[in-house]
Scaffold this motif. Structure first.
Motif, mmCIF file in Angstrom:
data_model
loop_
_atom_site.group_PDB
_atom_site.id
_atom_site.type_symbol
_atom_site.label_atom_id
_atom_site.label_comp_id
_atom_site.label_asym_id
_atom_site.label_seq_id
_atom_site.Cartn_x
_atom_site.Cartn_y
_atom_site.Cartn_z
ATOM 1 N N UNK A 140 0.806 -1.219 0.000
ATOM 2 C CA UNK A 140 0.000 0.000 0.000
ATOM 3 C C UNK A 140 0.843 1.274 0.000
ATOM 4 N N UNK A 141 2.144 1.163 0.332
ATOM 5 C CA UNK A 141 2.983 2.370 0.304
ATOM 6 C C UNK A 141 3.087 2.932 -1.113
ATOM 7 N N UNK A 142 3.076 2.047 -2.109
ATOM 8 C CA UNK A 142 3.076 2.533 -3.491
ATOM 9 C C UNK A 142 1.771 3.246 -3.799
ATOM 10 N N UNK A 143 0.674 2.695 -3.325
ATOM 11 C CA UNK A 143 -0.639 3.256 -3.635
ATOM 12 C C UNK A 143 -0.787 4.661 -3.070
ATOM 13 N N UNK A 144 -0.357 4.873 -1.828
ATOM 14 C CA UNK A 144 -0.498 6.214 -1.245
ATOM 15 C C UNK A 144 0.458 7.204 -1.912
ATOM 16 N N UNK A 145 1.542 6.690 -2.503
ATOM 17 C CA UNK A 145 2.470 7.570 -3.225
ATOM 18 C C UNK A 145 2.012 7.828 -4.656
ATOM 19 N N UNK A 146 0.965 7.116 -5.088
ATOM 20 C CA UNK A 146 0.428 7.324 -6.430
ATOM 21 C C UNK A 146 1.019 6.428 -7.494
ATOM 22 N N UNK A 147 1.701 5.344 -7.100
ATOM 23 C CA UNK A 147 2.341 4.458 -8.066
ATOM 24 C C UNK A 147 1.571 3.152 -8.207
ATOM 25 N N UNK A 148 1.475 2.675 -9.436
ATOM 26 C CA UNK A 148 0.779 1.435 -9.765
ATOM 27 C C UNK A 148 1.805 0.325 -9.929
ATOM 28 N N UNK A 149 1.989 -0.483 -8.876
ATOM 29 C CA UNK A 149 3.044 -1.498 -8.937
ATOM 30 C C UNK A 149 2.732 -2.610 -9.939
ATOM 31 N N UNK A 150 1.483 -2.713 -10.375
ATOM 32 C CA UNK A 150 1.164 -3.724 -11.390
ATOM 33 C C UNK A 150 1.770 -3.379 -12.742
ATOM 34 N N UNK A 151 2.223 -2.148 -12.910
ATOM 35 C CA UNK A 151 2.818 -1.701 -14.175
ATOM 36 C C UNK A 151 4.355 -1.754 -14.163
ATOM 37 N N UNK A 152 4.941 -2.051 -13.013
ATOM 38 C CA UNK A 152 6.398 -1.928 -12.886
ATOM 39 C C UNK A 152 7.158 -2.803 -13.876
ATOM 40 N N UNK A 153 6.726 -4.033 -14.041
ATOM 41 C CA UNK A 153 7.458 -4.936 -14.927
ATOM 42 C C UNK A 153 7.366 -4.482 -16.373
ATOM 43 N N UNK A 154 6.167 -4.203 -16.842
ATOM 44 C CA UNK A 154 5.978 -3.808 -18.234
ATOM 45 C C UNK A 154 6.684 -2.496 -18.547
ATOM 46 N N UNK A 155 6.737 -1.606 -17.558
ATOM 47 C CA UNK A 155 7.357 -0.295 -17.755
ATOM 48 C C UNK A 155 8.855 -0.289 -17.459
ATOM 49 N N UNK A 156 9.419 -1.449 -17.144
ATOM 50 C CA UNK A 156 10.847 -1.539 -16.785
ATOM 51 C C UNK A 156 11.185 -0.627 -15.602
ATOM 52 N N UNK A 157 10.208 -0.450 -14.699
ATOM 53 C CA UNK A 157 10.436 0.372 -13.515
ATOM 54 C C UNK A 157 11.088 -0.420 -12.395
ATOM 55 N N UNK A 158 11.070 -1.742 -12.518
ATOM 56 C CA UNK A 158 11.703 -2.621 -11.535
ATOM 57 C C UNK A 158 11.978 -3.961 -12.200
ATOM 58 N N UNK A 304 5.869 2.309 -23.400
ATOM 59 C CA UNK A 304 5.358 3.639 -23.082
ATOM 60 C C UNK A 304 4.330 3.628 -21.965
ATOM 61 N N UNK A 305 4.558 2.806 -20.958
ATOM 62 C CA UNK A 305 3.610 2.602 -19.870
ATOM 63 C C UNK A 305 3.921 3.545 -18.710
#
Length: 646
Positions: A140-158, A304-305
């Protein structure tokens, strides 16, 4: 009540006044991930159940716990760095603590204390959270910061093993390179979260949860979880303190927007690349070798996610820190945004870490004032020669980590030659390698010697991969070999490391002991293909004593040392080849408790002889403990040799 364990200068001392050496293990690596459901990192996951997971049973189900604690005590360890995570305590949501887990954790502590262990609690993290490639913070720390962790892999964010690894194939896979998890510190998810956590109020004042800045909100909840756990173990005097936060990242703090974030090889991320990619813009990044030479180029987030949730936007872009030009290219508008505070250069230690350490101390010492603080700065900062800030809390311990990065990252070791992965320095032969280890650890000790005018140094983590050298030990084991020589490389590496620790009179907690470890490249310690556990069920051998069964490289870590000293320990050294141990002690006769030396039978199978030179001190030998008591304030040199030693 006197402190169960206290600090005197750069020494630990017990309530009897004896100089104490803490020698322990991290218990346990798979405590980073939930037990229910099984979310070891080789198991594919979308983390949609992150609020309902349970860590009860990590590090061990209670019905299995006792034999493992007995084993660790049998091996001479007197300290546990007991692993937990913020997520384990507060996964259900802000302010919702897992009461069953808190009760379970307290019981683990109680049983450890019954066996004589000192315990300090480590709120562990690696690259922020499981959803960003590691462990630690709740989803939930991502959610309150406004980040969608379900997109991290596709977006190469992690980089996540859960997304990139195919468990049906097993083994090593190019899609998830071995020991690659640390690259996440430079990637967008980590860059943003660490910046917000440590410096949200400075660099993103508009990012708020209700009326509270996001950084203040996250830290308040982190410290609230720590306090909730502290309240459950406050009555256990052998619980001697809390680690501040394992290997903290610092995100973009102190970095120019175009500054290289890469540590070693990999993709050359900058804060600008990370922020632009997080907002859905594909970025071309150079690929660097370990020597920083460019060996290629990769496009990240080609899809481009954007990883920002609907209704949220990048607070740094909103503040005019960066933007896109007319060609759609990311440009820095305030290149030094993350390097300034109140018009001056930011000092991470002074402005970020010192206040954080003091908040941790306040949170736990409001529960019990005598707790020690085991402090850690960013491992990258420590490697760069930056120590601890001034203004740290009283009774703070230097709990920094040390690894031979060559053996850790490359999973290889030879006692004939070692090349320092960071400096390129070549060490030839055991003597030079040991000297190199000592020199590196001395730099860490120097940071402790300067902390608050002199503080103890405890190497909070060090260890070796057991799957090193092409899994040679596992292959020999699978072929039926059971001799100690199976673990010759691991034993040699540990022997040299402990020799350096002994020469510097350091305390230490080796990484790690994990119940679920397997001789399997996919599983290992259950987390991102690391495999450093000193015990594995795959090494169970019915032909040896149950307390030694399962050990890996037992002769490397189970060795004699002075546990508590009637006065001051001046030196100790173990010569494994000669089966000889020597310790020099400056006795304080005012201390009415003996020196205690752990002497394992595995190193002296035919018994021992003990000599004290000219001293008339009284010696007792009970089990694996030698007690030496003197009524005179004098220097004593204690020699312990195997009966069959030359």
């Amino acid at each position: 009540m006197s402190r169960f364990l206290d600090i005197r200068g750069n020494q630990f001392v017990d309530r009897l006044g004896r100089h104490v050496i803490l020698r322990g293990v991290n218990f346990a690596a798979d405590t980073k991930v939930p037990l229910t459901p099984d979310q070891r990192t080789f198991v594919p996951a979308d983390f949609s159940d992150h609020r309902t997971v349970s860590f009860v049973g990590r590090p061990a189900p209670l019905e299995e716990l006792d034999i493992h604690l007995d084993r660790l005590a049998h091996w001479g360890f007197n300290c546990l760095r007991l692993i937990t995570t913020w997520e384990a305590v507060e996964h259900a949501g802000p302010g919702q603590y897992d009461e069953e887990y808190l009760d379970y954790f307290a019981e683990v502590c109680r049983r450890a204390g019954a066996r004589g262990f000192y315990v300090f609690v480590d709120f562990h993290q690696d690259v922020w959270a499981r959803m960003s490639g590691g462990d630690g913070a709740p989803g939930w720390t991502f959610e309150v910061a406004g980040l969608d962790f379900t997109k991290f892999d596709k977006a190469d964010a992690a980089l996540l093993m859960q997304k990139r690894y195919d468990p049906s194939k097993g083994g090593r896979q190019e899609s998830y390179p071995s020991m690659s998890w640390g690259r996440n510190y430079a990637m967008p998810a980590n860059g943003i979260m660490w910046t917000l956590f440590f410096a949200g109020s400075i660099f993103a004042p508009s990012a708020r949860v209700g009326n509270e800045n996001i950084g203040d909100y996250l830290q308040r909840h982190y410290l609230g979880s720590m306090r909730a756990l502290a309240e459950r173990v406050a009555d256990q005097e052998h619980v001697v303190g809390f680690d501040t936060l394992n290997e903290p990242g610092t995100g973009y703090v102190g970095k120019l927007l175009e500054q290289d974030l890469t540590f070693g090889g990999g993709l050359r991320w900058t804060p600008l690349h990370g922020l632009a990619s997080a907002s859905g813009a594909a970025q071309k990044l150079p690929v660097l070798a370990h020597d920083k030479s460019v060996v290629g180029e990769v496009t990240v987030n080609a899809a481009g996610e954007s990883i920002w949730l609907p209704g949220f936007e990048d607070p740094f872009r909103k503040a005019g820190v960066w933007g896109f030009d007319e060609m759609g290219r990311a440009v820095a508008l305030k290149s030094d945004h993350f390097t300034k505070i109140d018009g001056r250069e930011i000092d991470i230690n002074r402005d970020i870490m010192a206040p954080f350490f003091n908040r941790v101390a306040l949170a736990v010492r409001q529960v019990r004032p005598d707790w020690l603080i085991f402090a850690e700065v960013s491992p990258f900062a420590l490697a760069a020669g930056n120590g601890f800030p001034s203004g740290c809390p009283d009774k703070t311990v230097n709990a920094s980590h040390w690894y031979d990065l060559t053996s850790l990252v490359l999973k290889s070791f030879s006692a004939e030659k070692m090349v320092n992965l960071l400096t390129g320095q070549v060490s030839t032969g055991r003597e030079q390698i040991e000297a190199s280890y000592k020199e590196q650890m001395q730099q860490i000790k120097a940071a402790g010697d300067q902390l608050n005018g002199g503080a103890p140094t405890l190497i909070g983590e060090f260890g070796i991969p057991y799957d090193m050298n092409g899994e040679a030990a596992y292959k020999r084991w699978a072929q039926g070999e059971r001799a100690a020589d199976v673990w010759s490389a691991q034993t040699e590496a540990l022997n040299l490391m402990y020799n350096a620790i002994d020469q510097l009179l350091l305390s230490s907690t080796q990484w790690n002991y994990t119940l679920g470890n397997r001789n399997d490249a996919m599983i290992g310690d259950g987390w991102n293909q690391e495999d450093l556990s000193i015990w594995s069920s795959d090494q169970h051998d019915a032909s040896v004593d149950e307390l030694d069964s399962g050990a890996r490289a037992l002769h490397g870590f189970c060795r004699p040392y002075v546990k508590a000293c009637q006065g001051k320990l001046l030196s100790q050294r173990f010569d494994k080849t000669a089966a000889s141990f020597e310790a020099e002690i400056e006795v304080d006769a005012a201390i009415e408790a003996p020196t205690e030396i752990y002497v394992p039978a595995v190193q002296f199978p035919n018994g021992i002889t003990i000599s004290l030179g000219s001293s008339s001190a009284e010696v007792k030998h009970t089990g694996s403990i030698i007690s030496v008591a003197s009524s005179l304030s004098e220097k004593i040199i204690i020699h312990i040799r195997g009966r069959d030693a030359a």
